[in-house]
Design a protein around this motif. Structure first.
Motif, PDB file in Angstrom:
ATOM      1  N   UNK A  83       0.569  -1.568   0.190  1.00  0.00           N
ATOM      2  CA  UNK A  83       0.102   0.097  -0.097  1.00  0.00           C
ATOM      3  C   UNK A  83       0.921   0.856  -0.034  1.00  0.00           C
ATOM      4  N   UNK A  84      -0.060   2.493  -0.413  1.00  0.00           N
ATOM      5  CA  UNK A  84       1.166   3.897   0.004  1.00  0.00           C
ATOM      6  C   UNK A  84       1.007   3.872   1.252  1.00  0.00           C
ATOM      7  N   UNK A  85       1.756   5.384   1.558  1.00  0.00           N
ATOM      8  CA  UNK A  85       2.179   5.328   2.851  1.00  0.00           C
ATOM      9  C   UNK A  85       1.366   6.564   3.164  1.00  0.00           C
ATOM     10  N   UNK A  86       0.521   7.095   1.788  1.00  0.00           N
ATOM     11  CA  UNK A  86      -0.563   8.035   1.840  1.00  0.00           C
ATOM     12  C   UNK A  86      -2.013   7.437   2.555  1.00  0.00           C
ATOM     13  N   UNK A  87      -2.371   6.302   2.202  1.00  0.00           N
ATOM     14  CA  UNK A  87      -2.888   4.954   2.257  1.00  0.00           C
ATOM     15  C   UNK A  87      -3.255   4.583   3.698  1.00  0.00           C
ATOM     16  N   UNK A  88      -1.959   4.265   4.159  1.00  0.00           N
ATOM     17  CA  UNK A  88      -1.959   4.142   5.997  1.00  0.00           C
ATOM     18  C   UNK A  88      -2.035   5.038   6.454  1.00  0.00           C
ATOM     19  N   UNK A  89      -1.885   7.043   6.122  1.00  0.00           N
ATOM     20  CA  UNK A  89      -2.131   7.679   7.532  1.00  0.00           C
ATOM     21  C   UNK A  89      -3.690   8.642   6.449  1.00  0.00           C
ATOM     22  N   UNK A  90      -4.025   7.891   5.181  1.00  0.00           N
ATOM     23  CA  UNK A  90      -5.665   7.451   5.170  1.00  0.00           C
ATOM     24  C   UNK A  90      -6.419   8.878   4.422  1.00  0.00           C
ATOM     25  N   UNK A  91      -4.902   9.893   3.948  1.00  0.00           N
ATOM     26  CA  UNK A  91      -4.558  10.479   2.812  1.00  0.00           C
ATOM     27  C   UNK A  91      -4.795  10.259   1.443  1.00  0.00           C
ATOM     28  N   UNK A  92      -5.708   9.627   0.758  1.00  0.00           N
ATOM     29  CA  UNK A  92      -5.143   9.241  -0.479  1.00  0.00           C
ATOM     30  C   UNK A  92      -6.959   8.961  -0.826  1.00  0.00           C
ATOM     31  N   UNK A  93      -7.765   9.456  -0.234  1.00  0.00           N
ATOM     32  CA  UNK A  93      -9.224   9.610   0.060  1.00  0.00           C
ATOM     33  C   UNK A  93      -9.493  10.404  -0.435  1.00  0.00           C
ATOM     34  N   UNK A  94     -10.012  10.946  -1.771  1.00  0.00           N
ATOM     35  CA  UNK A  94     -10.629  12.168  -2.483  1.00  0.00           C
ATOM     36  C   UNK A  94     -11.840  13.190  -1.880  1.00  0.00           C
ATOM     37  N   UNK A  95     -11.821  14.093  -0.852  1.00  0.00           N
ATOM     38  CA  UNK A  95     -12.396  14.786  -0.432  1.00  0.00           C
ATOM     39  C   UNK A  95     -13.373  15.180  -1.423  1.00  0.00           C
ATOM     40  N   UNK A  96     -15.308  15.360  -1.251  1.00  0.00           N
ATOM     41  CA  UNK A  96     -16.162  15.766  -2.394  1.00  0.00           C
ATOM     42  C   UNK A  96     -15.929  17.591  -2.304  1.00  0.00           C
ATOM     43  N   UNK A  97     -16.122  18.577  -3.392  1.00  0.00           N
ATOM     44  CA  UNK A  97     -15.903  18.769  -3.363  1.00  0.00           C
ATOM     45  C   UNK A  97     -17.340  19.517  -3.785  1.00  0.00           C
ATOM     46  N   UNK A  98     -17.689  21.013  -3.281  1.00  0.00           N
ATOM     47  CA  UNK A  98     -19.245  20.779  -3.588  1.00  0.00           C
ATOM     48  C   UNK A  98     -19.166  21.443  -4.995  1.00  0.00           C
ATOM     49  N   UNK A  99     -20.153  21.218  -5.493  1.00  0.00           N
ATOM     50  CA  UNK A  99     -20.301  21.158  -7.042  1.00  0.00           C
ATOM     51  C   UNK A  99     -20.627  23.239  -7.792  1.00  0.00           C
ATOM     52  N   UNK A 100     -20.187  23.676  -7.049  1.00  0.00           N
ATOM     53  CA  UNK A 100     -20.128  25.279  -7.498  1.00  0.00           C
ATOM     54  C   UNK A 100     -18.531  25.119  -8.389  1.00  0.00           C
ATOM     55  N   UNK A 101     -18.901  26.663  -8.899  1.00  0.00           N
ATOM     56  CA  UNK A 101     -17.668  26.614  -9.763  1.00  0.00           C
ATOM     57  C   UNK A 101     -16.188  26.220  -9.189  1.00  0.00           C
ATOM     58  N   UNK A 102     -15.058  26.481 -10.155  1.00  0.00           N
ATOM     59  CA  UNK A 102     -13.729  26.303  -9.944  1.00  0.00           C
ATOM     60  C   UNK A 102     -13.167  26.990  -9.963  1.00  0.00           C
ATOM     61  N   UNK A 103     -12.174  28.057  -8.846  1.00  0.00           N
ATOM     62  CA  UNK A 103     -11.435  29.102  -8.783  1.00  0.00           C
ATOM     63  C   UNK A 103     -10.557  29.272  -9.185  1.00  0.00           C
ATOM     64  N   UNK A 104     -10.416  30.231  -9.655  1.00  0.00           N
ATOM     65  CA  UNK A 104      -9.021  30.725 -10.437  1.00  0.00           C
ATOM     66  C   UNK A 104      -7.803  29.731 -10.336  1.00  0.00           C
ATOM     67  N   UNK A 105      -7.378  29.550  -9.172  1.00  0.00           N
ATOM     68  CA  UNK A 105      -6.298  29.540  -8.970  1.00  0.00           C
ATOM     69  C   UNK A 105      -6.225  28.116  -8.758  1.00  0.00           C
ATOM     70  N   UNK A 106      -7.473  27.234  -8.675  1.00  0.00           N
ATOM     71  CA  UNK A 106      -7.423  25.562  -9.029  1.00  0.00           C
ATOM     72  C   UNK A 106      -7.603  25.226 -10.267  1.00  0.00           C
ATOM     73  N   UNK A 107      -8.261  26.095 -11.391  1.00  0.00           N
ATOM     74  CA  UNK A 107      -7.807  26.269 -12.228  1.00  0.00           C
ATOM     75  C   UNK A 107      -6.356  26.110 -12.865  1.00  0.00           C
ATOM     76  N   UNK A 108      -5.347  26.993 -12.318  1.00  0.00           N
ATOM     77  CA  UNK A 108      -3.884  27.157 -12.859  1.00  0.00           C
ATOM     78  C   UNK A 108      -3.346  26.377 -12.965  1.00  0.00           C
ATOM     79  N   UNK A 109      -3.780  25.984 -11.360  1.00  0.00           N
ATOM     80  CA  UNK A 109      -2.814  24.643 -10.238  1.00  0.00           C
ATOM     81  C   UNK A 109      -3.111  23.182 -11.021  1.00  0.00           C
ATOM     82  N   UNK A 110      -4.025  23.046 -11.746  1.00  0.00           N
ATOM     83  CA  UNK A 110      -4.308  22.232 -12.117  1.00  0.00           C
ATOM     84  C   UNK A 110      -3.843  21.679 -13.363  1.00  0.00           C
ATOM     85  N   UNK A 111      -4.040  22.785 -14.480  1.00  0.00           N
ATOM     86  CA  UNK A 111      -3.054  23.197 -15.667  1.00  0.00           C
ATOM     87  C   UNK A 111      -1.618  22.273 -15.280  1.00  0.00           C
TER      88      UNK A 111
END
Length: 111
Positions: A83-111
């Motif tokens: 398993x990954x170290x992240x799994x042991x620490x419970x950090x591999x679970x993706x948190x659900x985001x709201x259905x609202x628009x994605x902010x500009x900073x997030x868009x830049x980060x994801x690019x």
């Protein structure tokens, strides 16, 4: 009359049978993930403890109580349990985001 030997082979326990004495203490979240990963890998506490270079009792404490493990022990556990170290620490679970628009900073980060 000739003597004959009778060999009785005891049936093995099913893998679903719990072994050992049940603890009265609930597992910590880390311990629960560690236990689940060990079970998924098909290993016993004794087998993991032997490969980690600790006693079975010490490893059992890791699964049950809050502990402070060294970084090299955590990495070794993750590798051993596949398993990954992240799994042991419970950090591999993706948190659900709201259905609202994605902010500009997030868009830049994801690019």
């Amino acid at each position: 009359m000739q003597a004959s030997f009778l060999t009785v082979v005891a049936p093995r326990y099913a893998s679903s049978v719990q072994t050992g004495r049940p603890s009265k203490e609930p597992r910590t979240p880390f311990g629960a993930r560690l236990h689940a990963a060990r079970e998924a890998a098909g290993l016993t506490q004794a087998q993991v403890a032997e490969k980690m270079g600790v006693t079975q009792t010490a490893y059992g404490v890791w699964e049950r109580y809050p502990v402070a493990l060294r970084p090299d022990q955590i990495e070794q556990l993750a590798k051993l349990l596949n398993v990954t170290v992240e799994h042991l620490f419970g950090r591999d679970q993706v948190k659900a985001r709201g259905k609202g628009p994605v902010g500009r900073l997030r868009q830049v980060f994801e690019k």
